[in-house]
Design a protein around this motif. Structure first.
Motif, PDB file in Angstrom:
ATOM      1  N   HIS A 249      47.648  45.988  59.353  1.00 40.53           N
ATOM      2  CA  HIS A 249      47.154  47.365  59.431  1.00 40.53           C
ATOM      3  C   HIS A 249      46.847  47.766  60.872  1.00 40.53           C
ATOM      4  O   HIS A 249      46.912  48.949  61.221  1.00 40.53           O
ATOM      5  N   LEU A 250      46.535  46.786  61.731  1.00 34.41           N
ATOM      6  CA  LEU A 250      46.299  47.089  63.140  1.00 34.41           C
ATOM      7  C   LEU A 250      47.620  47.313  63.880  1.00 34.41           C
ATOM      8  O   LEU A 250      47.747  48.226  64.710  1.00 34.41           O
ATOM      9  N   VAL A 251      48.599  46.494  63.579  1.00 31.80           N
ATOM     10  CA  VAL A 251      49.899  46.619  64.238  1.00 31.80           C
ATOM     11  C   VAL A 251      50.526  47.980  63.930  1.00 31.80           C
ATOM     12  O   VAL A 251      51.105  48.627  64.810  1.00 31.80           O
ATOM     13  N   ARG A 252      50.375  48.435  62.661  1.00 28.75           N
ATOM     14  CA  ARG A 252      50.989  49.688  62.259  1.00 28.75           C
ATOM     15  C   ARG A 252      50.362  50.912  62.932  1.00 28.75           C
ATOM     16  O   ARG A 252      50.872  52.022  62.818  1.00 28.75           O
ATOM     17  N   ARG A 253      49.264  50.714  63.631  1.00 29.91           N
ATOM     18  CA  ARG A 253      48.668  51.827  64.368  1.00 29.91           C
ATOM     19  C   ARG A 253      49.515  52.200  65.584  1.00 29.91           C
ATOM     20  O   ARG A 253      49.460  53.349  66.039  1.00 29.91           O
ATOM     21  N   PHE A 254      50.264  51.237  66.107  1.00 27.27           N
ATOM     22  CA  PHE A 254      50.984  51.468  67.358  1.00 27.27           C
ATOM     23  C   PHE A 254      52.480  51.167  67.272  1.00 27.27           C
ATOM     24  O   PHE A 254      53.254  51.645  68.089  1.00 27.27           O
ATOM     25  N   ILE A 255      52.888  50.346  66.305  1.00 23.41           N
ATOM     26  CA  ILE A 255      54.294  49.953  66.175  1.00 23.41           C
ATOM     27  C   ILE A 255      54.746  50.248  64.758  1.00 23.41           C
ATOM     28  O   ILE A 255      54.110  49.812  63.795  1.00 23.41           O
ATOM     29  N   ASP A 256      55.835  50.997  64.596  1.00 24.20           N
ATOM     30  CA  ASP A 256      56.277  51.309  63.242  1.00 24.20           C
ATOM     31  C   ASP A 256      56.976  50.103  62.622  1.00 24.20           C
ATOM     32  O   ASP A 256      57.333  49.132  63.304  1.00 24.20           O
ATOM     33  N   ALA A 257      57.166  50.154  61.307  1.00 22.09           N
ATOM     34  CA  ALA A 257      57.665  49.001  60.563  1.00 22.09           C
ATOM     35  C   ALA A 257      59.056  48.578  61.016  1.00 22.09           C
ATOM     36  O   ALA A 257      59.395  47.386  61.014  1.00 22.09           O
TER      37      ALA A 257
ATOM     38  N   GLY B  66      39.347  49.589  47.976  1.00 17.95           N
ATOM     39  CA  GLY B  66      40.176  50.591  48.625  1.00 17.95           C
ATOM     40  C   GLY B  66      40.318  50.394  50.117  1.00 17.95           C
ATOM     41  O   GLY B  66      41.030  51.154  50.781  1.00 17.95           O
ATOM     42  N   THR B  67      39.651  49.368  50.671  1.00 17.88           N
ATOM     43  CA  THR B  67      39.712  49.106  52.106  1.00 17.88           C
ATOM     44  C   THR B  67      40.927  48.247  52.445  1.00 17.88           C
ATOM     45  O   THR B  67      41.171  47.227  51.808  1.00 17.88           O
ATOM     46  N   ARG B  68      41.682  48.642  53.476  1.00 16.74           N
ATOM     47  CA  ARG B  68      42.838  47.862  53.925  1.00 16.74           C
ATOM     48  C   ARG B  68      42.506  46.995  55.135  1.00 16.74           C
ATOM     49  O   ARG B  68      43.116  45.951  55.335  1.00 16.74           O
ATOM     50  N   GLY B  69      41.591  47.421  55.952  1.00 17.65           N
ATOM     51  CA  GLY B  69      41.264  46.670  57.155  1.00 17.65           C
ATOM     52  C   GLY B  69      40.193  47.389  57.942  1.00 17.65           C
ATOM     53  O   GLY B  69      39.800  48.517  57.620  1.00 17.65           O
ATOM     54  N   LEU B  70      39.719  46.730  58.984  1.00 17.33           N
ATOM     55  CA  LEU B  70      38.598  47.272  59.730  1.00 17.33           C
ATOM     56  C   LEU B  70      38.687  46.836  61.187  1.00 17.33           C
ATOM     57  O   LEU B  70      39.098  45.714  61.496  1.00 17.33           O
ATOM     58  N   VAL B  71      38.320  47.742  62.095  1.00 19.71           N
ATOM     59  CA  VAL B  71      38.264  47.442  63.523  1.00 19.71           C
ATOM     60  C   VAL B  71      36.875  47.806  64.025  1.00 19.71           C
ATOM     61  O   VAL B  71      36.380  48.908  63.752  1.00 19.71           O
ATOM     62  N   SER B  72      36.243  46.879  64.737  1.00 18.34           N
ATOM     63  CA  SER B  72      34.915  47.147  65.290  1.00 18.34           C
ATOM     64  C   SER B  72      34.750  46.322  66.554  1.00 18.34           C
ATOM     65  O   SER B  72      35.657  45.585  66.972  1.00 18.34           O
ATOM     66  N   LEU B  73      33.576  46.420  67.170  1.00 19.48           N
ATOM     67  CA  LEU B  73      33.331  45.599  68.350  1.00 19.48           C
ATOM     68  C   LEU B  73      33.370  44.108  68.021  1.00 19.48           C
ATOM     69  O   LEU B  73      33.627  43.272  68.889  1.00 19.48           O
ATOM     70  N   PHE B  74      33.174  43.773  66.750  1.00 21.84           N
ATOM     71  CA  PHE B  74      33.234  42.362  66.344  1.00 21.84           C
ATOM     72  C   PHE B  74      34.680  41.865  66.247  1.00 21.84           C
ATOM     73  O   PHE B  74      34.906  40.667  66.022  1.00 21.84           O
ATOM     74  N   SER B  75      35.638  42.786  66.378  1.00 25.65           N
ATOM     75  CA  SER B  75      37.050  42.386  66.370  1.00 25.65           C
ATOM     76  C   SER B  75      37.491  41.844  67.728  1.00 25.65           C
ATOM     77  O   SER B  75      38.579  41.276  67.847  1.00 25.65           O
ATOM     78  N   ALA B  76      36.659  42.030  68.758  1.00 22.23           N
ATOM     79  CA  ALA B  76      37.042  41.624  70.119  1.00 22.23           C
ATOM     80  C   ALA B  76      37.143  40.111  70.235  1.00 22.23           C
ATOM     81  O   ALA B  76      36.480  39.357  69.509  1.00 22.23           O
ATOM     82  N   ARG B  77      37.988  39.685  71.171  1.00 18.96           N
ATOM     83  CA  ARG B  77      38.224  38.254  71.394  1.00 18.96           C
ATOM     84  C   ARG B  77      37.856  37.863  72.827  1.00 18.96           C
ATOM     85  O   ARG B  77      37.820  38.695  73.738  1.00 18.96           O
TER      86      ARG B  77
ATOM     87  N   ASN C 169      52.166  39.071  66.303  1.00 20.96           N
ATOM     88  CA  ASN C 169      52.391  38.480  64.979  1.00 20.96           C
ATOM     89  C   ASN C 169      51.106  38.017  64.307  1.00 20.96           C
ATOM     90  O   ASN C 169      51.053  37.940  63.080  1.00 20.96           O
ATOM     91  N   VAL C 170      50.086  37.669  65.099  1.00 16.70           N
ATOM     92  CA  VAL C 170      48.837  37.185  64.488  1.00 16.70           C
ATOM     93  C   VAL C 170      47.841  38.324  64.233  1.00 16.70           C
ATOM     94  O   VAL C 170      46.856  38.134  63.523  1.00 16.70           O
ATOM     95  N   ILE C 171      48.095  39.496  64.805  1.00 18.96           N
ATOM     96  CA  ILE C 171      47.212  40.648  64.560  1.00 18.96           C
ATOM     97  C   ILE C 171      47.443  41.142  63.134  1.00 18.96           C
ATOM     98  O   ILE C 171      48.586  41.203  62.666  1.00 18.96           O
ATOM     99  N   PRO C 172      46.385  41.526  62.405  1.00 20.30           N
ATOM    100  CA  PRO C 172      46.557  42.038  61.039  1.00 20.30           C
ATOM    101  C   PRO C 172      47.536  43.208  60.982  1.00 20.30           C
ATOM    102  O   PRO C 172      47.616  44.021  61.904  1.00 20.30           O
TER     103      PRO C 172
END
Length: 788
Positions: free
Chosen positions: A551-559, A123-134, A546-549
């Motif tokens: 589910h992350l993009v949809r948090r700030f930019i609509d489809a 049921g998980t679509r994606g995840l954001v954490s401190l380990f997502s940092a670049r 374009n390289v961001i997952p």
């Protein structure tokens, strides 16, 4: 005094010779239909119960956090539009990990394993954490992960941790400034959140918490909308069972103690239980959803119906003791007490109708459900009490002989009621003046109550979600989102210079707004690229988006890429404290709107909707309660065809409301949704005692009978039932204190307190007020014209 009581008991036989016009316009006679064929009626009842059971299984739970504010207003429609375009917040599980040794090497390794394992939860679509940092990107290359596969050791590790703490992407957003709290945002599939699968998904996350982090000493808690919804869902299901069992037990125990016969206990207690079953079944077939307010429908139906079933049973019991056969006794009970039962349900119905003036769909639905339940309860009580009485009562003559000389419990209550009545009618003018001054003083205090609303009050506070949100409030500026929606005009695209500048200006305004923190948007990425990669051109920005997952993009930019959101967070404060923050932010955005005409910029989010609408909605409900005072008084006066009755019921009706409001004021609670709804409903229900007394006083007021004697007789005859029903009703409502939902606990104890205050008003305010008004009527109209 005992002689007076004997006179009252004998008088039971003759009261049917009183006024012949029904104050209920004959509607009480529906209770005589079923008793003509009791066996057939029971067969029909059994079929209805079977249908009700299937209807109850159709009831679904509405656990949406925005349900209170669901309406046709522009603000709510805009909020719904944002949640559809940017659905992340509705489906985010917030995992809050806290501990002084959070960034210790061993704990950090286990935390990373935990994050990895959570991505495999169904049921998980994606995840954001401190380990997502670049890391800072090299020119022309994608940035590497901030956390290497193998963590460094010794001094190198300490330097690495300082780099982590200072990372612009996660500092103050996913990791607290002091490095003791980390936020992990787990995005779930919307279908999972809306279904029963949510229980398993959250359960799997909790199992991983224990398995991966159980020996680290870290405190791990879950929050976010899905977790809150699940906790609400579980609380509603659990509380419904609690209310049913405890409320029914209270009614049965008190009924058997005072009636001392199983048959009378069944006649008094079973019709309310069946009314609950039939009403809930009807709500299920009508597709009503169970929610934080409809969850109290069970004790409310008990309140509405048990009062009248006790009055009918008491009346029939008195007639049996006086020597009538069971059919005649229950028939006369319906004809004499039934009109008051119709009126009590009528006033309760007006209370529920008053809720239709709310802007909240939830509260309006509660009013609709309450009105339907009131009608069902009336028919059930009027029909089933005589049916059960006729079928179950045996050996009426033996019963009459036994209880004429041995009725200690009821006789003790009658002695108490007589003692009060004698003193209240002794100086009616003085006591009425005291009552007016006292109620007026309480009214002034009530008028100073201020509206209050907090999201935490709608969520179980004995579970993890509220505690985790409190930690986010303390360490990461808040858990409640406040979003700024930016919609582009035609001809402008996401990456056009004007659009990017508009987003940048909005982002900067939100960042500077007092009380708002943890701001994210497309501008966050753009700034990071400009600082770390030395490039802010559109091509680089597109490449990274374009390289961001997805589910992350949809948090700030609509489809459709025609709108973006600038997301901030605020603490879970009272709406009166949040409203200035929201209004100030909206005002500061006017400069951006003026600078970029054509772009629609709106502050939205659940916190903003609550801050803007809660106070006005509560105030509107409160004004509706004031209007209800007048409507109910006029309704009762017209039914009795007496201005004396209309004015007599005002003070005892208002007293429980203003007294309860004074208690809220003393506790510093203010007026919440739950409290104002409780007061609105309790006002209508609390008048039950008033109506039954006035109905009996009407029957006792005959030529040659003094007003004082009529008041005393009416008090002795209806008082015991009023006291017993108040005790049962208060017990049925106060069981809500066992709820995990703060709003339901408030609703329950406040409603129970209001019922007790209604009894106090009936005994100590209604009696002298009615007596004074009757005497006034006699002076104005003459003693030969009945006042009631």
């Amino acid at each position: 005094m005992l002689e007076k009581h004997r006179e009252n008991e004998v008088h039971v036989d003759k009261v049917e010779q009183g006024p012949t016009s029904s104050i209920a316009f004959g509607l009480e006679r529906i209770g005589l239909i079923a008793v003509r064929a009791p066996i057939v009626s029971c067969i029909v009842l059994l079929a209805l119960i079977v249908g009700a059971v299937f209807g109850i299984h159709r009831i679904k739970i509405d656990d949406s956090l925005s349900q209170l504010f669901r309406s046709d207003t522009r603000e709510f429609k805009q909020y719904e539009e944002v949640t559809k375009k940017f659905p992340a917040e509705e489906f985010d599980v917030l995992v809050v990990v806290e501990g002084k040794n959070l960034l210790a090497r061993n704990n950090l390794e286990k935390l990373r394993d935990f994050v990895t394992d959570m991505q495999l939860v169904e049921g998980t679509r994606g995840l954001v954490s401190l380990f997502s940092a670049r890391q800072a990107p090299a020119p022309g290359k994608l940035p590497a992960a901030l956390f290497p596969a193998e963590l460094p050791e010794g001094d190198a590790y300490n330097k690495f941790i300082e780099t982590v703490k200072n990372n612009e992407i996660i500092r103050g957003k996913l990791l607290s400034e002091d490095g003791t709290l980390a936020l992990i945002v787990l995005s779930l599939d919307p279908q999972v959140v809306a279904s029963s699968k949510l229980t398993k998904t959250v359960g799997d996350i909790r199992a991983l918490m224990k398995e991966d982090l159980g020996d680290t000493g870290l405190n791990v808690q879950l929050s976010g909308v899905p977790v809150m919804q699940l906790e609400i869902r579980n609380a509603v299901e659990r509380d419904g069972l609690t209310y049913n069992i405890l409320g029914i037990l209270a009614g049965c125990i008190i009924a058997i103690i005072f009636f001392r016969k199983i048959s009378f206990m069944v006649a008094a207690a079973f019709p309310p239980m069946i009314a609950i079953l039939l009403a809930l079944g009807a709500l299920g077939w009508a597709n009503f959803n169970l929610n934080m307010f409809l969850n109290v429908m069970t004790p409310l139906i008990m309140v509405i119906s048990f009062s009248d079933s006790m009055q009918l049973t008491f009346a029939a019991r008195d007639r049996l003791i006086a020597g009538q056969d069971k059919f005649t006794a229950f028939k006369n009970a319906v004809l004499v007490v039934g009109p008051a039962c119709v009126l009590t349900h009528g006033t309760a119905g007006i209370s529920f109708i008053a809720l239709q003036f709310s802007d909240s769909d939830l509260i309006r639905k509660f009013g609709e459900a309450g009105l339907a339940a009131t009608i069902i309860a009336l028919v059930a009580v009027l029909s089933l009490v005589p049916v059960f009485g006729v079928l179950l009562v045996r050996n009426e003559k033996t019963f009459a002989v036994k209880f004429q000389s041995a009725d200690a419990g009821v006789q003790a209550l009658r002695n108490f009621c007589y003692w009060i009545a004698v003193r209240m009618v002794g100086r009616p003018g003085l006591f009425s003046l005291i009552a007016v001054l006292f109620v007026a003083g309480l009214g002034v205090i009530y008028a100073n109550l201020e509206p209050r609303y907090r999201l935490a009050d709608q969520v179980p506070d004995k579970r993890q979600a509220v505690a985790a949100s409190d930690r986010l409030d303390a360490k990461l500026t808040g858990a409640n989102p406040v979003n700024v929606l930016v919609q582009f005009p035609k001809g402008e695209t996401l990456y056009s210079p004007e659009t990017l500048q508009t987003i940048a200006d909005v982002h900067a305004t939100v960042e500077k707004a007092a009380g708002v923190g943890n701001v994210w948007s497309l501008e966050t990425l753009r700034r990071w690229l400009a600082e770390k990669a030395g490039s802010a051109d559109v091509a680089t920005l597109k490449e990274y988006v374009n390289v961001i997952p997805e589910h992350l993009v949809r948090r700030f930019i609509d489809a459709e890429q025609d709108a973006v959101v600038v997301a901030g967070r605020v603490p879970d404060k009272d709406s009166s404290q949040l409203l200035p923050i929201v209004d100030k932010l909206d005002t500061e955005l006017d400069a951006v709107r003026k600078k970029h005409p054509g772009y629609e910029i709106a502050v939205t989010g659940l916190a903003a909707i609550a801050a803007r609408n809660s106070a006005s909605m509560i105030e509107k409900l409160n004004r509706g309660l004031t209007v209800e005072f007048a409507l109910v008084a006029i309704f009762i006066g017209l039914a009795f065809r007496s201005w004396v009755v209309m004015f007599a019921c005002i003070l005892p009706g208002i007293f429980p409301v203003v007294m309860s409001g004074t208690v809220l004021w003393a506790m510093g609670e203010g007026l919440q949704f739950a409290s104002v709804v409780a007061l609105t409903v309790s006002f209508g229900l609390g008048l039950s005692a008033t109506i039954h007394f006035l109905n009996r006083l009407r029957l006792e007021s005959k030529p040659g009978v003094g007003s004082a004697l009529a008041v005393e007789r009416a008090t002795v005859l209806v008082g015991p039932a009023l006291i017993l029903t108040t005790v049962v009703l208060a017990c049925g409502l106060v069981v809500t204190v066992f709820s995990d939902l703060p709003s339901l606990r408030l609703f329950g104890w406040l409603s129970a307190f209001s019922m007790v205050m209604a009894l106090v008003a009936d005994l100590f305010i209604l009696r002298p007020t009615a007596m004074w008004l009757i005497n006034l009527h006699a002076r104005l109209q003459g003693p030969d014209k009945p006042a009631i």
